[in-house]
Design an enzyme around this catalytic site. Structure first.
Site, PDB file in Angstrom:
ATOM      1  N   LYS A 194       2.147  -3.399   7.351  1.00 14.04           N
ATOM      2  CA  LYS A 194       2.354  -3.617   5.907  1.00 14.04           C
ATOM      3  C   LYS A 194       3.814  -3.316   5.536  1.00 14.04           C
ATOM      4  O   LYS A 194       4.405  -4.025   4.714  1.00 14.04           O
ATOM      5  CB  LYS A 194       1.408  -2.730   5.093  1.00 14.04           C
ATOM      6  CG  LYS A 194      -0.063  -3.075   5.210  1.00 14.04           C
ATOM      7  CD  LYS A 194      -0.446  -4.427   4.603  1.00 14.04           C
ATOM      8  CE  LYS A 194      -0.345  -4.467   3.109  1.00 14.04           C
ATOM      9  NZ  LYS A 194      -0.873  -5.772   2.574  1.00 14.04           N
ATOM     10  N   TYR A 242      -1.611  -0.273  11.171  1.00 13.21           N
ATOM     11  CA  TYR A 242      -1.853  -0.966   9.884  1.00 13.21           C
ATOM     12  C   TYR A 242      -0.670  -0.767   8.945  1.00 13.21           C
ATOM     13  O   TYR A 242      -0.092  -1.735   8.438  1.00 13.21           O
ATOM     14  CB  TYR A 242      -3.143  -0.445   9.228  1.00 13.21           C
ATOM     15  CG  TYR A 242      -3.231  -0.772   7.738  1.00 13.21           C
ATOM     16  CD1 TYR A 242      -3.445  -2.082   7.299  1.00 13.21           C
ATOM     17  CD2 TYR A 242      -3.066   0.229   6.770  1.00 13.21           C
ATOM     18  CE1 TYR A 242      -3.492  -2.383   5.935  1.00 13.21           C
ATOM     19  CE2 TYR A 242      -3.120  -0.060   5.417  1.00 13.21           C
ATOM     20  CZ  TYR A 242      -3.340  -1.369   4.994  1.00 13.21           C
ATOM     21  OH  TYR A 242      -3.386  -1.668   3.657  1.00 13.21           O
ATOM     22  N   THR A 263       0.825  -1.210   0.000  1.00 20.38           N
ATOM     23  CA  THR A 263       0.000   0.000   0.000  1.00 20.38           C
ATOM     24  C   THR A 263       0.858   1.258   0.000  1.00 20.38           C
ATOM     25  O   THR A 263       1.990   1.237   0.526  1.00 20.38           O
ATOM     26  CB  THR A 263      -0.907  -0.006   1.259  1.00 20.38           C
ATOM     27  OG1 THR A 263      -1.497   1.278   1.413  1.00 20.38           O
ATOM     28  CG2 THR A 263      -0.131  -0.321   2.528  1.00 20.38           C
ATOM     29  N   ASP A 264       0.305   2.341  -0.505  1.00 18.79           N
ATOM     30  CA  ASP A 264       1.034   3.627  -0.456  1.00 18.79           C
ATOM     31  C   ASP A 264       1.184   4.129   0.973  1.00 18.79           C
ATOM     32  O   ASP A 264       2.019   5.003   1.249  1.00 18.79           O
ATOM     33  CB  ASP A 264       0.349   4.686  -1.339  1.00 18.79           C
ATOM     34  CG  ASP A 264      -1.079   5.026  -0.933  1.00 18.79           C
ATOM     35  OD1 ASP A 264      -1.619   4.393  -0.003  1.00 18.79           O
ATOM     36  OD2 ASP A 264      -1.662   5.943  -1.554  1.00 18.79           O
ATOM     37  N   GLU A 265       0.385   3.569   1.909  1.00 18.81           N
ATOM     38  CA  GLU A 265       0.448   4.069   3.295  1.00 18.81           C
ATOM     39  C   GLU A 265       1.787   3.789   3.962  1.00 18.81           C
ATOM     40  O   GLU A 265       2.110   4.402   4.980  1.00 18.81           O
ATOM     41  CB  GLU A 265      -0.700   3.478   4.133  1.00 18.81           C
ATOM     42  CG  GLU A 265      -2.047   3.900   3.606  1.00 18.81           C
ATOM     43  CD  GLU A 265      -3.184   3.803   4.615  1.00 18.81           C
ATOM     44  OE1 GLU A 265      -2.924   3.620   5.809  1.00 18.81           O
ATOM     45  OE2 GLU A 265      -4.334   3.913   4.175  1.00 18.81           O
TER      46      GLU A 265
END
Ligand code: NAD
Ligand code: DAU
Length: 340
Positions: free
Chosen positions: A158, A154, A129-131
């Protein structure tokens, strides 16, 4: 597809995984798809209705943390590629209960990697994810060389998984690729996430909780385009590399909510500003030029088309929406929003 004959898709009963399986069955005939999903609250076999009768599709219920099951599944179906979608995926849930995020997203990914290595699986794609990059200021975009700086439990889980995938490539020479995508929207998304929550509440004339000032920015990509990008990276991506995926559709949350209200035909009195998410990332925006310059992939659905299609899908599938909003979702919603 010439190189791969059987793919293990983990988390295929969730939002993106189910869209990916539908796309792969339609566009890669002859490729076997084995879906390993634990069916947590976010997993729903209704997302795959119609696929059961396809001889190329198999469902296995179970966890990526169960090494015996994963090894047996890889061997039974002669799996030669793995695409790991399985995860705990909701930031708000990670804030109230981070442990399961480490268990599934970190330990689960590690166990899958170990099984893939033991069985000599040709390629492992980690859906990230870009997060993991953290939050942007007003300017700039995330590139693949942006420093990893996750802010929520989260995104930290990741990012840890991404590091583990990289370590398996670097240390054991495993063929791995990582994709990092921005916010997805489209059919079959569980209505804990902002867009389907907003559509559901708007359809039912309920208020829409907007965190903080609603000026946070997300970069929206229609889920089908994420799925085709994953397939492109899986087939042609360079081993060991990371690929950003995004649609160049930056919207503030308020813009998104107003768009939904306009299409659904509700007025803005439904907007309710509520207490902000702790540690809320202000802006995400993706530079996907690496993937776009190294392949023919580009987003096929504009935001305007995608949002219309998505809302129409939820309107046409009220039974699906009502079913997922019954039971434990009600308790979740009450806990999250009643005193916010
Ligand atoms: P989701 O929550 O809708 O689906 C997750 C799926 O994983 C569910 O079917 C669930 O049952 C399954 N699962 C959970 N734990 C499992 C376990 N231990 N073993 C097997 N299956 C398990 O998530 P999503 O939105 O479809 O996201 C899929 C992946 O894409 C995630 O890895 C997420 O981090 C990533 N991602 C999501 C977005 C987005 O906007 N939703 C954007 C970028 C990346
Ligand atoms: O960027 C990719 C990520 O996008 C994925 O990795 C995650 O799995 C996915 O859940 C998503 O994370 P976000 O936190 O951006 O998505 P969410 O739908 O939870 O929230 C979108 C924005 O809307 C965010 O700024 C928080 C805000 N929001 C969310 C909810 C649920 C609200 O204002 N009100 C809400 O009720």
């Amino acid at each position: 597809m010439t190189e791969y004959s059987a793919l293990l898709v983990t988390g295929g009963a969730g939002f993106i995984g189910s869209n990916f399986i539908r796309m792969a069955l339609a566009e890669k005939p002859g490729l076997k798809i084995v879906n390993l999903d634990e069916l947590t609250y976010a997993g729903n076999l209704e997302n795959l209705s119609g696929c059961e009768s396809n001889p190329s599709y198999v469902f296995v219920k179970g966890s990526i943390c169960d090494k015996d099951l994963v090894l047996a599944t890889i061997r039974k179906y002669n799996i030669d590629g793995i695409i790991n979608f399985a995860a705990e995926s909701h930031v708000d849930r990670s804030i109230s209960g981070p442990e399961i995020f480490v268990e599934t997203n970190v330990m689960g990914t590690l166990k899958l990697l170990q099984c893939a290595k033991e069985c000599g699986v040709k390629r492992f794609l980690q859906v990230s994810t870009d997060e993991v990059y953290g939050s942007l200021g007003k300017e700039g975009l995330f590139t693949e060389s942006t420093t990893i700086k996750p802010n929520s439990p989260y995104s930290a889980s990741k990012a840890s998984a991404d590091h583990m995938v990289h370590a398996f490539h670097h240390t054991y020479g495993m063929d791995t690729v990582i994709t990092r995508c921005s916010n997805n929207y489209g059919p079959y998304q569980f209505p804990e996430k902002m867009l389907p929550l907003c559509i559901n509440n708007a359809l039912n004339g309920k208020t829409i909780p907007v965190y903080g000032d609603g000026m946070q920015i997300r970069d929206w990509l229609y889920v089908y385009d994420h799925c085709t990008a994953i397939m492109e990276v899986f087939v042609n991506g360079k081993s060991g590399d990371v690929y950003n995926i995004g649609g160049c559709n930056e919207k503030t949350n308020l813009e998104l909510v107003r768009t939904v209200l306009r299409i659904v035909g509700r007025d803005e009195s439904l907007i309710s500003f509520v207490k902000d998410r702790p540690g809320h990332d202000r802006r995400y925006a993706i530079d996907a030029s690496k993937l776009m310059s190294s392949s023919s992939w580009k987003p096929s659905v504009t935001f305007e088309e995608g949002i219309e299609k998505t809302i129409k899908w939820y309107v046409d599938n009220r039974a699906w929406l009502d079913a997922v909003c019954s039971g434990s979702y009600r308790a979740y919603y009450e806990k999250m929003y009643s005193r916010r």
